[in-house]
Scaffold this motif. Structure first.
Motif, mmCIF file in Angstrom:
data_model
loop_
_atom_site.group_PDB
_atom_site.id
_atom_site.type_symbol
_atom_site.label_atom_id
_atom_site.label_comp_id
_atom_site.label_asym_id
_atom_site.label_seq_id
_atom_site.Cartn_x
_atom_site.Cartn_y
_atom_site.Cartn_z
ATOM 1 N N VAL A 186 -10.024 -57.414 -49.469
ATOM 2 C CA VAL A 186 -9.769 -58.274 -50.291
ATOM 3 C C VAL A 186 -10.736 -58.744 -51.385
ATOM 4 C CG1 VAL A 186 -8.641 -60.561 -50.000
ATOM 5 C CG2 VAL A 186 -8.294 -59.176 -48.159
ATOM 6 N N ALA B 261 -5.828 -46.870 -47.143
ATOM 7 C CA ALA B 261 -6.643 -47.729 -47.428
ATOM 8 C C ALA B 261 -7.656 -47.157 -48.588
ATOM 9 C CB ALA B 261 -7.464 -48.628 -46.624
ATOM 10 N N PHE C 47 -6.749 -63.713 -44.588
ATOM 11 C CA PHE C 47 -6.312 -62.465 -44.206
ATOM 12 C C PHE C 47 -7.014 -62.160 -43.106
ATOM 13 C CE2 PHE C 47 -4.437 -62.031 -48.716
ATOM 14 C CZ PHE C 47 -3.140 -61.912 -48.240
ATOM 15 N N TRP D 298 2.731 -59.295 -48.299
ATOM 16 C CA TRP D 298 1.477 -59.810 -49.000
ATOM 17 C C TRP D 298 0.737 -58.643 -49.867
ATOM 18 C CZ3 TRP D 298 1.155 -64.381 -50.326
ATOM 19 C CH2 TRP D 298 1.174 -65.602 -49.395
ATOM 20 N N GLY D 299 0.695 -57.368 -49.304
ATOM 21 C CA GLY D 299 0.146 -56.305 -49.924
ATOM 22 C C GLY D 299 0.789 -56.207 -51.168
ATOM 23 N N GLY E 58 0.105 -50.713 -51.713
ATOM 24 C CA GLY E 58 -0.853 -51.691 -51.362
ATOM 25 C C GLY E 58 0.099 -52.597 -50.220
ATOM 26 N N GLY E 59 1.435 -52.641 -50.183
ATOM 27 C CA GLY E 59 2.029 -52.974 -48.956
ATOM 28 C C GLY E 59 1.935 -52.484 -47.543
ATOM 29 N N THR F 177 -4.422 -45.897 -41.272
ATOM 30 C CA THR F 177 -5.019 -47.252 -42.410
ATOM 31 C C THR F 177 -5.959 -46.489 -43.031
ATOM 32 O OG1 THR F 177 -4.525 -48.805 -40.780
ATOM 33 C CG2 THR F 177 -6.179 -49.482 -42.310
ATOM 34 N N ALA G 26 -0.992 -56.505 -54.700
ATOM 35 C CA ALA G 26 -1.402 -55.391 -55.929
ATOM 36 C C ALA G 26 -0.681 -55.577 -57.097
ATOM 37 C CB ALA G 26 -0.449 -54.100 -55.029
ATOM 38 N N THR H 92 -0.752 -50.265 -47.158
ATOM 39 C CA THR H 92 -1.857 -50.566 -46.578
ATOM 40 C C THR H 92 -2.176 -51.732 -45.875
ATOM 41 O OG1 THR H 92 -2.755 -49.264 -48.748
ATOM 42 C CG2 THR H 92 -4.282 -50.917 -47.549
ATOM 43 N N THR H 93 -1.628 -52.823 -46.498
ATOM 44 C CA THR H 93 -1.940 -54.269 -45.663
ATOM 45 C C THR H 93 -1.153 -54.233 -44.143
ATOM 46 O OG1 THR H 93 -0.169 -55.212 -46.866
ATOM 47 C CG2 THR H 93 -2.416 -55.720 -47.723
ATOM 48 N N PHE I 282 -5.395 -46.602 -51.681
ATOM 49 C CA PHE I 282 -5.208 -47.672 -52.526
ATOM 50 C C PHE I 282 -6.534 -48.246 -53.016
ATOM 51 C CE2 PHE I 282 -4.766 -52.502 -52.546
ATOM 52 C CZ PHE I 282 -3.703 -52.526 -53.473
#
Length: 341
Positions: A271, A207, A19, A130-131, A164-165, A203, A135, A167-168, A210
């Motif tokens: 992460v 973030a 990541f 990926w988020g 989560g999605g 972010t 999550a 956020t990433t 989250f």
């Protein structure tokens, strides 16, 4: 430390490395679609990651392979439960790789623009999915007593996973903007700096929400025996938030090196917090905590882990040295003046 704990740590490090490296990779791919104003600026952005994107994906292949070999039950349950989402990610990664390779094969403007659109869409989707996936891994999914996922696709879509999605998605875009500011010259550099400030602000909000939600859910009261979901994950949360705010401050001061380094620290700490919250589970069951997959009941035999440890000790320095050399060779900034008409 048992070998099962050691390999959980190794897999966590592999995902963190993936990541960190592919995060800015995805971010630059997204910026190609929203920041660059003409063909030459798009080529500048693509060239900042062109020599390194495929090397970055080695970390994903290694993380997947290590999970399969060290924790086959985790791998099987994860891929059966997240089948559709992981298939979409896989297709996006393939199309994204083809876009890098095929964009320059023909000179037609329409041909190149179509591949640039493909690069933008696939980078955006993968950064978001990926988020969502991680999550759900931390939150837990419907696993029964036979270690089988009994939920459906829509069980993976919930408020925590969507947060989560996003956020990433924004974190990787900010990380990519910080990287592009470090690697470019001229007007495109000023534009990615503004993009860094904008995405960094979003972010910070996403973030923080989250990671605090994760800490509350996986705090001391909810952590399984032997877990690290209390103090250690709280420390990682604080590091992630402080690093993110500092990265934003350095971006405003146009200190691109520090901004990129600290956005990387944010990715690493965030992460790491997810894996600290997860341990000693590898995939919690939302139906009954006693049915959760753990580092003990999902692992391979001790002999397999011993052989893997020996191979990893021999090969890891070689891979790291090769990748460091690649970044050193392509370390210079590039601008529009370096792109032929």
């Amino acid at each position: 430390m048992h070998l099962t704990d050691f390999w959980f740590l190794v897999i966590a490090i592999l995902w963190i490395g993936y990541f960190f490296l592919e995060g800015f990779d995805f971010g630059v791919g997204i910026l190609v679609g929203v920041v660059a104003r003409d063909d030459r600026e798009r080529r500048v952005l693509i060239n900042t990651i062109g020599p390194v994107w495929d090397g970055n994906e080695v970390w994903l292949l290694t993380a997947g392979g290590a999970t399969f070999a060290a924790f086959p039950v985790w791998y099987a349950t994860l891929f059966s439960g997240f089948y559709l989402a992981l298939l979409v990610i896989l297709v996006c990664l393939i199309v994204r790789g083809v876009a890098f390779e095929f964009r320059g094969k023909r000179s037609g403007r329409r041909w190149q623009r179509n591949w640039e659109h493909a690069l933008f869409v696939t980078s955006l989707l993968v950064a978001f999915l990926w988020g969502v996936a991680f999550a759900n891994i931390v939150r837990g999914v419907k696993i029964d007593a036979d270690e089988v996922y009994v939920g459906g696709f829509w069980d993976l879509i919930n408020g925590y996973a969507l947060l989560g999605g996003f956020t990433t998605l924004f974190l990787f875009t900010f990380h990519g903007a910080a990287f592009a500011a470090l690697k470019t010259l001229g007007p495109i550099r000023a534009r990615v700096r503004r993009a860094a400030l904008l995405t960094g602000g979003v972010t910070a909000v996403l973030a923080s929400a989250f990671l605090i939600w994760t800490q509350v859910d996986q705090g001391l009261g909810a952590t399984p025996p032997g877990g690290l979901g209390g103090g250690w994950s709280l420390a990682a949360l604080i590091i992630a938030v402080v690093a993110l705010v500092s990265a934003l401050a350095f971006a405003r001061l146009q200190r691109d090196g520090w901004s990129f380094a600290l956005s990387g620290v944010t990715v690493v700490a965030a992460v790491a917090m997810l894996f600290l919250s997860l341990y000693p589970d590898v995939l919690p069951s939302s139906l009954d905590p006693s049915w959760s997959l753990t580092v003990s009941n999902a692992s391979s035999a001790n002999y397999t882990l011993t052989v893997m440890t020996i191979v990893a000790c021999v090969m890891t320095p070689v891979v790291l040295a090769y990748q460091a050399w690649t970044y050193w060779v392509f370390r210079r900034r590039i601008g529009v003046s370096a792109i032929p008409q």
